[in-house]
Each structure stands twice: as C-alpha cells, then as structure tokens.
Design a protein around this motif. Structure first.
Motif, PDB file in Angstrom:
ATOM      1  N   ARG A 167       0.770  -1.123   0.039  1.00 10.23           N
ATOM      2  CA  ARG A 167       0.068   0.058   0.095  1.00 10.23           C
ATOM      3  C   ARG A 167       0.757   1.257  -0.010  1.00 10.23           C
ATOM      4  N   GLN A 187     -18.309   1.442  -7.687  1.00  6.92           N
ATOM      5  CA  GLN A 187     -17.011   0.807  -7.068  1.00  6.92           C
ATOM      6  C   GLN A 187     -16.457   0.126  -8.281  1.00  6.92           C
ATOM      7  N   PHE A 205     -12.913  -2.387  -9.965  1.00  2.05           N
ATOM      8  CA  PHE A 205     -11.998  -3.233  -9.647  1.00  2.05           C
ATOM      9  C   PHE A 205     -11.204  -3.779 -10.905  1.00  2.05           C
ATOM     10  N   PHE A 243      -7.670  -5.122 -12.644  1.00  2.00           N
ATOM     11  CA  PHE A 243      -6.902  -6.454 -12.476  1.00  2.00           C
ATOM     12  C   PHE A 243      -6.483  -6.949 -13.989  1.00  2.00           C
ATOM     13  N   ILE A 270      -3.200  -7.121  -9.441  1.00  2.00           N
ATOM     14  CA  ILE A 270      -4.581  -6.256  -9.059  1.00  2.00           C
ATOM     15  C   ILE A 270      -4.076  -4.965  -8.491  1.00  2.00           C
ATOM     16  N   THR A 271      -4.673  -3.808  -8.981  1.00  5.33           N
ATOM     17  CA  THR A 271      -4.447  -2.558  -8.648  1.00  5.33           C
ATOM     18  C   THR A 271      -5.660  -1.912  -8.085  1.00  5.33           C
ATOM     19  N   LEU A 272      -5.725  -1.653  -6.586  1.00  4.57           N
ATOM     20  CA  LEU A 272      -6.841  -0.984  -6.111  1.00  4.57           C
ATOM     21  C   LEU A 272      -6.410   0.524  -6.120  1.00  4.57           C
ATOM     22  N   GLU A 328      -7.609   2.972  -3.068  1.00  2.00           N
ATOM     23  CA  GLU A 328      -6.716   2.906  -1.793  1.00  2.00           C
ATOM     24  C   GLU A 328      -5.273   2.547  -2.137  1.00  2.00           C
ATOM     25  N   ARG A 367      -8.070 -11.696  -5.328  1.00  2.00           N
ATOM     26  CA  ARG A 367      -8.949 -10.809  -5.315  1.00  2.00           C
ATOM     27  C   ARG A 367      -9.682 -10.864  -4.023  1.00  2.00           C
ATOM     28  N   ALA A 421      -9.307  -7.999  -1.360  1.00  5.40           N
ATOM     29  CA  ALA A 421      -9.668  -6.676  -1.839  1.00  5.40           C
ATOM     30  C   ALA A 421     -10.635  -5.872  -0.487  1.00  5.40           C
ATOM     31  N   TYR A 476     -15.328  -3.964  -1.560  1.00  2.00           N
ATOM     32  CA  TYR A 476     -15.107  -4.537  -2.664  1.00  2.00           C
ATOM     33  C   TYR A 476     -16.067  -6.040  -2.463  1.00  2.00           C
TER      34      TYR A 476
END
Length: 401
Positions: free
Chosen positions: A87, A342, A344, A346, A359-361, A364, A383, A386, A392
C-alpha cells in the motif's frame, strides 16, 4: 625544399582528398546522433516517487489479515511462486516459496523472474499508450497505416488494445492446418502477420462489432511498438519501462539467449513443461518479472505523469459490455464495474504451468500480485483480499475460514 614539394604534388588532388575526408567526418556524426536520438525521443515511464508512509499499528493489524488469507489459500507454505501485497508502494506482506528449478534445486526468491503470462498485456498496452500520449500514434489510427500488409482495413489500434478486432487466436489457426504453419518451426510475430496477409485467415466476427479476448491482438501491438520506435520489442520495453523504473529483474524472453536459463514451469504433478512452437511470440506474453518489479510498474502507472487525463479516462472505459454486466475490459486492463460505482482493476494470466494475477486498487493505493510457475488456480484467489482495503463485494471472510 617546400617549393620543390609543391611542384611535384598535384594540388587539386590534395584539395579533393581534404574534401573527401571532411565529408566522411560529417557523415559519421549524424549516424551517432541517430542512434542516441532513438532512445532520447522515446516516451518513458517515470517512477511515482515517495508516497505517504503507513502507521506502524496499521501495518501490524493488516498483516494479520493478509497472513490469515495466505495460510488458508496456500496451507503449509504450499505455494510454488511469489506473493506480495503493498500500500502506497510500501510492502505489507510478501512470501516466496517453492522451486525455481526442481532439477537444480534452486528456490524462488524475491529476485527470481517468473513468466507473468498475460499480465504481459498490461505492460505492452502501457508502451503503446505512452506512444499515443506522445503523439507518435493515434488510438483510432488504422493498423495498416503502420503494418502495411495487415489485411483488415477497418481495424484500429484501439480495437487491438480492447480485443475488438474480430481476429482469430494465432494458437488455433496455426495448430490445425499444416498448409498454414508447420509446427516443427518456431512461430514469430512477423510470421503471424505474414500468415494473416497471405493465408486468407477469416475473422471470428466483423471488425469492431464485439469483444473477444485474443492473443493475436497483442502480438500485432508488439509489432507496432517495433515499427514506431525502430527497436526490437525487447529493447523498446527495456528503454521505455524496465530501465527508467529500475525493474532490474524483468526482461522479455529471447529464445536464443534465455532458453537454457529461464525459470521453467510445471504441471500440478510437478512434471516440467517443455517449450513448444508458440514460445517465441511476444507482446501477449513472454515477459519474466518479480512482484517487487511489478510493484514499481504499478506505482508508475498511478503517477500523474503516466498519461494525459483524457487518455487515462479512455484506458479505464469499458469496451466489452455488449450485454449489460459487471465484467469488462478497457485498454489493456480487465475490470469489474458494480452498480454502486465501485471499480476493480486487474489482469490474470496463464501460459504453460505459469499463472499470474495483478491487482491495482486505485482508490486505496493498493497493489496485490501473485505469480506461480506450477499450475494452480489459487493464484487468482488473491482478489479475495480486496475487501480488507475497501468496499469490494468478494467473499473474503466466509471463504477464508
């Protein structure tokens, strides 16, 4: 003495030699300048830079949740690969387990490059988008204005990126008919283009009419990168992405140089998977990397310097929703779009025994990556992490127990 020399020497010849030598010297300079200019004018990724540090108590608390997932998904450290969660660019959790090469007894570590399969498409798309951003090509430019023999007149770069070209997968049309391709020979990107141009390979659907995920699209995008940059795909990716981001353990597979030293892949029963005639095609696959290098890449894609805002918006616009639904595909990225607003983002991958998930959130600032060189679908389960970072609707708690 000097007078005698001048009398015996043909002065016009001397002047001619001076002019020739001077001309040769001038011709050398542009050649040197041309080589350096190719690299100097390439659009390159830029690191995001220092991000906000995370509180120690937060890191401690979140590690417990990630570890809980890890031990449930890969009990007894059964993963044969690498796993990372970060993060703000700061690594919260990472694990490296299993064999890089069973015969040699080498283990997977943080610096072991593993085949990332179709996650390669995200990197190929990134290079293409940087060329668009720099004004060297246009998203809606016809492919055959760059690749002159490309036979589908209405197909654009945007359609290749979003899998709307209607083309068939090269793995299928080269596998079934010997008159199209002899599988005893290694297939290359240029071979695919030549086959498309000369063998009357039909489309699965009219150009631009529907989404159909197809590796041929990204094999053609790799050729576009080569044509526009004047460099081999391998070198262009190094100059545009790997080198500026200090991705020191990332490379494009070169059959001549890397065949004997790459990390091999394995079936679920530990049998090693050998090479086949499709292993020289790149752009859709054939990048080897590590989670730490892909973290650098992800953070650079989240930098304000990545793309102009209007172009960035098009990257995360869905192009595959002929029928209303949550699953979608942008320009080189998969996505799930919920009615709540929302999103998501990926991309997964599979090639031989290699499986991968990136995966890129974005809201966040979280990056989640898993790579494995032993066939397993557990890679895609990441996933479920998340929900511990945002809203998510994946079943983390129920399925992790």
């Amino acid at each position: 003495m000097q007078m005698n020399f001048l009398k015996k020497t043909n002065i016009p010849q001397i002047l001619f030699l001076i002019l020739v030598l001077s001309s040769c010297g001038n011709n050398n300079k542009p050649k040197e300048k041309t080589v350096s200019t190719i690299e100097d004018t390439l659009p390159k990724m830029k690191p995001l830079g220092r991000e906000k540090r995370l509180p120690a108590n937060y890191i401690h608390s979140i590690k417990g949740s990630i570890n809980h997932f890890y031990t449930k998904n890969w009990p007894n450290n059964s993963m044969n690969g690498s796993f990372l969660v970060a993060r703000n660019g700061h690594i919260l959790f990472e694990r490296y387990n299993g064999y890089a090469n069973k015969n040699e007894g080498t283990k997977i570590t943080a610096t072991t490059p593993v085949h990332i399969a179709s996650v390669t498409k995200v990197l190929t798309a990134t290079a293409v988008l940087k060329l668009v951003n720099a004004g060297k090509i246009i998203l809606d430019q016809k492919v055959n204005t760059i690749l002159k023999t490309f036979p589908y007149d209405e197909c654009t770069i945007r359609m290749l990126l979003s899998h709307r070209s209607g083309m068939r997968n090269y793995a299928y049309f080269t596998d079934r008919d010997k008159s199209v391709w002899d599988r005893h020979n290694q297939l290359t990107n240029k071979d695919i283009l030549e086959i498309l141009a000369t063998k009357n390979i039909g489309l699965e659907a009219p150009v631009g009419t529907r989404f159909a995920y197809c590796n041929t699209n990204y094999a053609m995008l790799a050729l576009i990168i080569e044509k526009i940059t004047g460099l081999r795909y391998k070198e262009a990716m190094y100059q545009m992405i790997f080198k500026p981001l200090n991705m020191t353990n990332t490379y494009v597979f070169d059959n001549e140089k890397d065949r004997k030293k790459i990390v091999p892949s394995y079936k679920g029963n530990n049998a090693e998977i050998g090479f086949d005639y499709l292993d020289c095609v790149y752009g859709d696959k054939n990048i080897f990397s590590t989670p730490r290098d892909l973290l650098k890449f992800d953070r650079a894609r989240n930098s304000p310097d990545f793309l102009k805002p209007a172009l960035l918006k098009e990257v995360y616009t869905g192009y595959s929703n002929e029928r209303q639904g949550q699953k979608n595909y942008g320009l080189g990225i998969r996505m799930i779009n919920w009615e709540t607003g929302q999103n998501f983002y990926f991309h997964n991958g599979w090639w031989h025994g290699n499986t991968s998930s990136y995966i890129t959130l974005m809201k966040e600032h979280v990056t989640i990556i898993a790579l494995s060189n032993k066939m397993t679908r557990k890679t895609y389960a990441i996933r479920k992490l998340a929900p511990i970072f945002g809203d998510y609707p994946f079943k983390f708690k129920e399925e992790a127990e």
